[in-house]
Motif scaffolding. Structure first.
Motif, short mmCIF file in Angstrom:
data_model
loop_
_atom_site.label_atom_id
_atom_site.label_comp_id
_atom_site.label_asym_id
_atom_site.label_seq_id
_atom_site.Cartn_x
_atom_site.Cartn_y
_atom_site.Cartn_z
N HIS A 109 9.38 -12.46 -2.72
CA HIS A 109 10.46 -12.84 -3.14
C HIS A 109 10.57 -14.27 -3.37
O HIS A 109 9.63 -15.25 -3.15
N HIS A 110 11.31 -14.85 -4.42
CA HIS A 110 11.69 -16.06 -4.74
C HIS A 110 12.55 -16.53 -3.60
O HIS A 110 13.84 -16.23 -3.64
N LEU A 111 12.03 -17.34 -2.79
CA LEU A 111 12.60 -17.71 -1.64
C LEU A 111 13.63 -19.25 -1.66
O LEU A 111 14.67 -18.91 -1.20
N PHE A 112 13.27 -20.12 -2.07
CA PHE A 112 13.75 -21.53 -2.33
C PHE A 112 14.60 -21.71 -3.17
O PHE A 112 14.71 -21.42 -4.55
N ASP A 113 15.92 -22.62 -3.02
CA ASP A 113 16.70 -23.03 -3.83
C ASP A 113 15.87 -24.47 -4.25
O ASP A 113 16.05 -25.01 -5.49
#
Length: 327
Positions: free
Chosen positions: A249-253
Protein backbone atom coordinates in the motif's frame (compact mmCIF):
# COMPACT_ATOMS: atom_id res chain seq x y z
CA UNK A 1 -16.15 31.51 36.29
CA UNK A 2 -15.18 29.41 33.26
CA UNK A 3 -14.62 25.67 33.81
CA UNK A 4 -11.01 24.53 33.61
CA UNK A 5 -11.09 22.34 30.51
CA UNK A 6 -7.84 20.52 29.93
CA UNK A 7 -6.83 20.50 26.26
CA UNK A 8 -6.13 17.01 24.93
CA UNK A 9 -2.66 16.60 23.50
CA UNK A 10 -2.32 15.37 19.91
CA UNK A 11 -1.67 11.61 19.96
CA UNK A 12 1.32 10.42 17.99
CA UNK A 13 2.56 6.87 17.30
CA UNK A 14 6.21 6.41 16.40
CA UNK A 15 7.26 3.07 14.87
CA UNK A 16 10.79 1.75 14.42
CA UNK A 17 13.90 0.88 16.39
CA UNK A 18 17.59 1.61 16.63
CA UNK A 19 19.54 4.78 17.39
CA UNK A 20 17.72 7.04 14.92
CA UNK A 21 14.37 6.52 16.61
CA UNK A 22 15.81 7.34 20.04
CA UNK A 23 17.46 10.54 18.78
CA UNK A 24 14.17 11.76 17.31
CA UNK A 25 12.21 10.92 20.47
CA UNK A 26 14.52 13.08 22.59
CA UNK A 27 13.26 16.04 20.56
CA UNK A 28 9.61 15.00 20.37
CA UNK A 29 9.24 14.53 24.13
CA UNK A 30 9.80 18.29 24.55
CA UNK A 31 6.67 19.00 22.47
CA UNK A 32 3.11 18.91 23.84
CA UNK A 33 2.38 15.47 22.39
CA UNK A 34 0.97 12.21 23.73
CA UNK A 35 3.62 9.78 22.44
CA UNK A 36 3.41 6.02 21.95
CA UNK A 37 6.55 4.32 20.65
CA UNK A 38 6.08 0.91 19.00
CA UNK A 39 9.41 -0.87 18.88
CA UNK A 40 10.80 -3.86 16.99
CA UNK A 41 11.54 -7.17 18.75
CA UNK A 42 13.64 -8.72 15.96
CA UNK A 43 17.09 -7.92 17.41
CA UNK A 44 19.24 -11.02 17.88
CA UNK A 45 22.75 -9.60 18.31
CA UNK A 46 24.93 -8.67 21.27
CA UNK A 47 23.49 -8.43 24.77
CA UNK A 48 19.89 -8.49 23.50
CA UNK A 49 20.53 -11.65 21.51
CA UNK A 50 22.07 -13.44 24.50
CA UNK A 51 19.18 -12.52 26.84
CA UNK A 52 16.64 -13.41 24.16
CA UNK A 53 18.20 -16.84 23.70
CA UNK A 54 18.99 -17.71 27.33
CA UNK A 55 15.84 -16.29 28.99
CA UNK A 56 13.36 -16.89 26.16
CA UNK A 57 12.25 -13.26 26.24
CA UNK A 58 11.88 -10.52 23.62
CA UNK A 59 15.15 -8.64 22.99
CA UNK A 60 15.36 -5.60 25.32
CA UNK A 61 17.96 -3.39 23.56
CA UNK A 62 15.76 -1.23 21.33
CA UNK A 63 13.16 -0.93 24.10
CA UNK A 64 15.89 0.20 26.53
CA UNK A 65 17.07 2.91 24.11
CA UNK A 66 13.54 4.25 23.66
CA UNK A 67 12.77 4.21 27.40
CA UNK A 68 15.99 6.12 28.02
CA UNK A 69 15.15 8.66 25.28
CA UNK A 70 11.68 9.34 26.71
CA UNK A 71 12.65 9.21 30.39
CA UNK A 72 12.44 12.31 32.54
CA UNK A 73 15.29 11.01 34.70
CA UNK A 74 18.51 12.31 36.18
CA UNK A 75 21.54 12.20 33.82
CA UNK A 76 23.19 9.63 36.09
CA UNK A 77 20.18 7.33 35.72
CA UNK A 78 20.51 7.60 31.95
CA UNK A 79 24.22 6.75 32.16
CA UNK A 80 23.39 3.81 34.39
CA UNK A 81 20.88 2.36 31.91
CA UNK A 82 23.42 2.62 29.09
CA UNK A 83 26.35 1.30 31.14
CA UNK A 84 27.90 -1.75 29.46
CA UNK A 85 30.02 -4.17 31.46
CA UNK A 86 33.49 -4.71 30.01
CA UNK A 87 34.55 -7.55 32.28
CA UNK A 88 33.08 -10.38 34.30
CA UNK A 89 32.24 -13.91 33.33
CA UNK A 90 28.76 -13.73 31.82
CA UNK A 91 28.49 -9.98 32.41
CA UNK A 92 30.88 -8.63 29.78
CA UNK A 93 28.98 -7.05 26.88
CA UNK A 94 25.68 -6.68 28.72
CA UNK A 95 24.18 -3.25 29.32
CA UNK A 96 22.70 -2.67 32.75
CA UNK A 97 19.44 -1.44 31.20
CA UNK A 98 19.01 -4.74 29.34
CA UNK A 99 19.56 -6.69 32.58
CA UNK A 100 17.03 -4.51 34.41
CA UNK A 101 14.44 -5.18 31.70
CA UNK A 102 15.21 -8.91 31.95
CA UNK A 103 14.66 -8.69 35.71
CA UNK A 104 11.38 -6.78 35.25
CA UNK A 105 10.24 -9.43 32.77
CA UNK A 106 10.82 -12.07 35.49
CA UNK A 107 9.36 -10.02 38.35
CA UNK A 108 6.12 -9.14 36.54
CA UNK A 109 5.93 -12.38 34.57
CA UNK A 110 5.41 -10.49 31.32
CA UNK A 111 7.61 -8.32 29.09
CA UNK A 112 4.95 -5.67 28.44
CA UNK A 113 4.12 -5.37 32.14
CA UNK A 114 7.84 -5.11 32.91
CA UNK A 115 8.20 -2.23 30.43
CA UNK A 116 5.17 -0.49 31.94
CA UNK A 117 6.53 -0.73 35.49
CA UNK A 118 10.02 0.45 34.49
CA UNK A 119 8.40 3.34 32.59
CA UNK A 120 6.84 4.49 35.87
CA UNK A 121 10.18 4.29 37.68
CA UNK A 122 11.89 6.34 34.94
CA UNK A 123 9.02 8.86 34.60
CA UNK A 124 8.80 8.11 30.88
CA UNK A 125 6.94 10.78 28.90
CA UNK A 126 4.65 8.55 26.88
CA UNK A 127 4.07 4.86 26.35
CA UNK A 128 6.55 2.27 25.03
CA UNK A 129 5.26 -0.95 23.47
CA UNK A 130 6.88 -3.86 21.64
CA UNK A 131 5.20 -4.72 18.33
CA UNK A 132 4.64 -8.24 19.67
CA UNK A 133 4.98 -9.80 23.12
CA UNK A 134 7.43 -12.40 21.83
CA UNK A 135 10.75 -12.37 20.01
CA UNK A 136 10.51 -12.70 16.24
CA UNK A 137 13.04 -14.10 13.80
CA UNK A 138 13.80 -11.92 10.79
CA UNK A 139 14.89 -13.55 7.53
CA UNK A 140 16.01 -11.98 4.26
CA UNK A 141 15.83 -13.34 0.74
CA UNK A 142 18.71 -11.90 -1.25
CA UNK A 143 18.56 -11.12 -4.98
CA UNK A 144 20.69 -14.24 -5.70
CA UNK A 145 18.06 -16.43 -4.03
CA UNK A 146 19.92 -17.18 -0.80
CA UNK A 147 18.12 -16.78 2.52
CA UNK A 148 19.84 -15.20 5.53
CA UNK A 149 18.41 -15.78 9.02
CA UNK A 150 18.83 -13.30 11.85
CA UNK A 151 18.54 -9.51 12.09
CA UNK A 152 22.21 -9.08 13.01
CA UNK A 153 23.44 -11.29 10.16
CA UNK A 154 21.46 -9.72 7.30
CA UNK A 155 23.60 -6.57 6.82
CA UNK A 156 26.75 -8.70 6.98
CA UNK A 157 25.64 -11.13 4.26
CA UNK A 158 27.30 -9.09 1.51
CA UNK A 159 24.41 -9.31 -0.95
CA UNK A 160 21.49 -7.15 -2.03
CA UNK A 161 18.22 -7.65 -0.19
CA UNK A 162 15.17 -8.61 -2.23
CA UNK A 163 12.74 -8.89 0.68
CA UNK A 164 12.56 -9.61 4.40
CA UNK A 165 10.01 -11.80 6.17
CA UNK A 166 9.18 -13.04 9.66
CA UNK A 167 9.41 -16.45 11.27
CA UNK A 168 6.85 -17.43 12.40
CA UNK A 169 4.80 -15.45 9.86
CA UNK A 170 1.68 -15.56 12.04
CA UNK A 171 3.17 -13.90 15.14
CA UNK A 172 0.47 -12.21 17.22
CA UNK A 173 0.63 -8.41 17.28
CA UNK A 174 0.40 -6.71 20.66
CA UNK A 175 -3.28 -5.63 20.98
CA UNK A 176 -2.24 -2.38 22.71
CA UNK A 177 -0.05 -1.51 19.72
CA UNK A 178 -2.91 -1.99 17.26
CA UNK A 179 -5.22 0.04 19.50
CA UNK A 180 -2.68 2.88 19.68
CA UNK A 181 -2.45 2.95 15.86
CA UNK A 182 -6.24 3.01 15.47
CA UNK A 183 -6.69 5.86 17.96
CA UNK A 184 -3.77 8.12 17.06
CA UNK A 185 -3.74 11.45 15.24
CA UNK A 186 -0.32 10.99 13.62
CA UNK A 187 1.94 8.08 12.69
CA UNK A 188 5.70 8.42 12.24
CA UNK A 189 7.82 5.68 10.71
CA UNK A 190 11.61 5.97 10.83
CA UNK A 191 14.35 6.91 10.99
CA UNK A 192 16.20 3.62 11.40
CA UNK A 193 17.57 0.63 9.53
CA UNK A 194 15.05 0.06 6.74
CA UNK A 195 15.09 -3.73 6.56
CA UNK A 196 16.07 -4.62 10.14
CA UNK A 197 14.40 -1.94 12.33
CA UNK A 198 11.45 -0.52 10.36
CA UNK A 199 10.05 -3.35 8.22
CA UNK A 200 9.99 -5.99 11.00
CA UNK A 201 7.31 -3.88 12.71
CA UNK A 202 5.24 -3.49 9.55
CA UNK A 203 5.38 -7.22 8.78
CA UNK A 204 3.75 -8.24 12.07
CA UNK A 205 0.23 -9.34 11.00
CA UNK A 206 -2.38 -6.66 11.50
CA UNK A 207 0.03 -3.75 11.87
CA UNK A 208 0.20 -2.62 8.23
CA UNK A 209 -3.58 -3.10 7.87
CA UNK A 210 -4.17 -0.90 10.92
CA UNK A 211 -1.84 1.71 9.40
CA UNK A 212 -3.69 1.66 6.07
CA UNK A 213 -7.08 1.98 7.75
CA UNK A 214 -6.03 4.81 10.06
CA UNK A 215 -7.08 8.35 9.12
CA UNK A 216 -4.07 9.77 10.98
CA UNK A 217 -1.47 11.80 9.11
CA UNK A 218 1.33 9.40 8.15
CA UNK A 219 4.92 10.63 7.96
CA UNK A 220 8.09 8.86 6.86
CA UNK A 221 11.40 10.13 8.26
CA UNK A 222 14.11 9.10 5.80
CA UNK A 223 17.60 8.16 6.94
CA UNK A 224 20.39 10.65 6.28
CA UNK A 225 22.95 8.01 5.21
CA UNK A 226 22.74 4.67 3.41
CA UNK A 227 23.50 1.58 5.47
CA UNK A 228 26.12 -0.89 4.19
CA UNK A 229 24.62 -4.29 3.45
CA UNK A 230 21.07 -2.92 3.63
CA UNK A 231 20.48 0.19 1.57
CA UNK A 232 23.64 0.58 -0.55
CA UNK A 233 23.11 3.36 -3.16
CA UNK A 234 19.46 3.81 -2.12
CA UNK A 235 17.70 7.08 -2.90
CA UNK A 236 14.74 8.43 -0.92
CA UNK A 237 12.31 6.86 -3.42
CA UNK A 238 14.10 3.49 -3.09
CA UNK A 239 13.35 3.52 0.66
CA UNK A 240 9.68 4.30 -0.05
CA UNK A 241 9.46 1.62 -2.77
CA UNK A 242 10.84 -1.04 -0.40
CA UNK A 243 8.14 -0.24 2.16
CA UNK A 244 5.44 -0.17 -0.53
CA UNK A 245 6.59 -3.53 -1.92
CA UNK A 246 6.48 -5.18 1.50
CA UNK A 247 3.23 -3.64 2.71
CA UNK A 248 1.39 -3.49 -0.61
CA UNK A 249 0.00 0.00 0.00
CA UNK A 250 0.88 3.65 -0.39
CA UNK A 251 1.23 4.51 3.29
CA UNK A 252 2.56 8.02 3.70
CA UNK A 253 1.19 11.53 3.25
CA UNK A 254 4.53 13.26 3.96
CA UNK A 255 8.20 12.43 3.68
CA UNK A 256 10.71 14.39 5.77
CA UNK A 257 14.24 14.38 4.32
CA UNK A 258 17.56 16.06 4.87
CA UNK A 259 18.79 18.40 2.15
CA UNK A 260 21.60 19.96 4.18
CA UNK A 261 25.15 19.56 2.98
CA UNK A 262 27.40 17.09 4.75
CA UNK A 263 31.01 18.32 5.22
CA UNK A 264 33.46 16.55 2.85
CA UNK A 265 35.59 15.23 5.73
CA UNK A 266 32.47 13.63 7.26
CA UNK A 267 31.45 12.13 3.91
CA UNK A 268 34.95 10.66 3.58
CA UNK A 269 34.73 9.10 7.03
CA UNK A 270 31.44 7.41 6.16
CA UNK A 271 32.64 6.40 2.68
CA UNK A 272 35.36 4.32 4.35
CA UNK A 273 32.55 2.25 5.87
CA UNK A 274 30.67 2.01 2.56
CA UNK A 275 28.05 4.60 3.46
CA UNK A 276 26.99 7.79 1.68
CA UNK A 277 24.26 10.42 1.84
CA UNK A 278 20.83 9.22 0.75
CA UNK A 279 20.09 10.93 -2.57
CA UNK A 280 16.93 13.05 -2.60
CA UNK A 281 15.33 12.29 -5.99
CA UNK A 282 12.69 14.93 -5.36
CA UNK A 283 10.73 14.72 -8.63
CA UNK A 284 10.42 10.93 -8.40
CA UNK A 285 9.20 11.10 -4.80
CA UNK A 286 6.61 13.72 -5.74
CA UNK A 287 5.58 11.72 -8.83
CA UNK A 288 4.72 8.85 -6.53
CA UNK A 289 2.29 11.05 -4.62
CA UNK A 290 4.25 12.04 -1.51
CA UNK A 291 4.51 15.57 -0.13
CA UNK A 292 8.10 16.39 0.77
CA UNK A 293 9.46 18.43 3.67
CA UNK A 294 13.17 19.03 3.03
CA UNK A 295 15.45 20.90 5.43
CA UNK A 296 18.93 20.89 6.92
CA UNK A 297 18.32 18.15 9.46
CA UNK A 298 21.78 16.86 10.37
CA UNK A 299 24.20 17.39 13.20
CA UNK A 300 27.70 15.96 13.38
CA UNK A 301 29.49 15.22 16.61
CA UNK A 302 31.08 11.77 16.70
CA UNK A 303 28.46 10.49 14.23
CA UNK A 304 25.94 12.06 11.89
CA UNK A 305 22.56 12.28 13.59
CA UNK A 306 19.26 13.96 12.90
CA UNK A 307 18.89 17.39 14.47
CA UNK A 308 16.23 16.32 16.99
CA UNK A 309 15.03 19.84 17.74
CA UNK A 310 14.65 20.87 14.09
CA UNK A 311 13.09 17.54 13.11
CA UNK A 312 10.58 17.60 15.96
CA UNK A 313 9.61 21.17 14.99
CA UNK A 314 8.64 20.02 11.46
CA UNK A 315 6.75 17.03 12.83
CA UNK A 316 4.82 19.13 15.33
CA UNK A 317 3.91 21.68 12.63
CA UNK A 318 2.59 18.89 10.38
CA UNK A 319 0.58 17.32 13.19
CA UNK A 320 -0.91 20.67 14.27
CA UNK A 321 -1.80 21.48 10.66
CA UNK A 322 -3.48 18.11 10.17
CA UNK A 323 -5.44 18.47 13.40
CA UNK A 324 -6.64 21.93 12.35
CA UNK A 325 -7.99 20.52 9.08
CA UNK A 326 -9.92 17.83 10.95
CA UNK A 327 -11.52 20.24 13.43
Amino acid sequence: MKPNIKKELPRIVVIGGGTGLSVMLRGLKEKPLDITAIVTVADDGGSSGILRSELQMPPPGDIRNVLNALADAEPMMSKMLEYRFTAGNGLAGHSLGNLILAAMNDITGDFVSGIRELSRVLAVRGQVLPTANQAIVLKAEMTDGTVVEGESKIPKAGGRIKRVFLEPPDVDPLPEALEAIRETDAILIGPGSLYTSILPNLLVPGVSQALVESDAVKIFICNVMTQPGETDDYSVSDHLKAIHDHVGHHLFDYVIVNNGEIPPQVESKYAEQGSKAVHLDLEEVKRRGYQVIADRLVLFRTFLRHDAERLSHHIYQLVEGWMSKKR
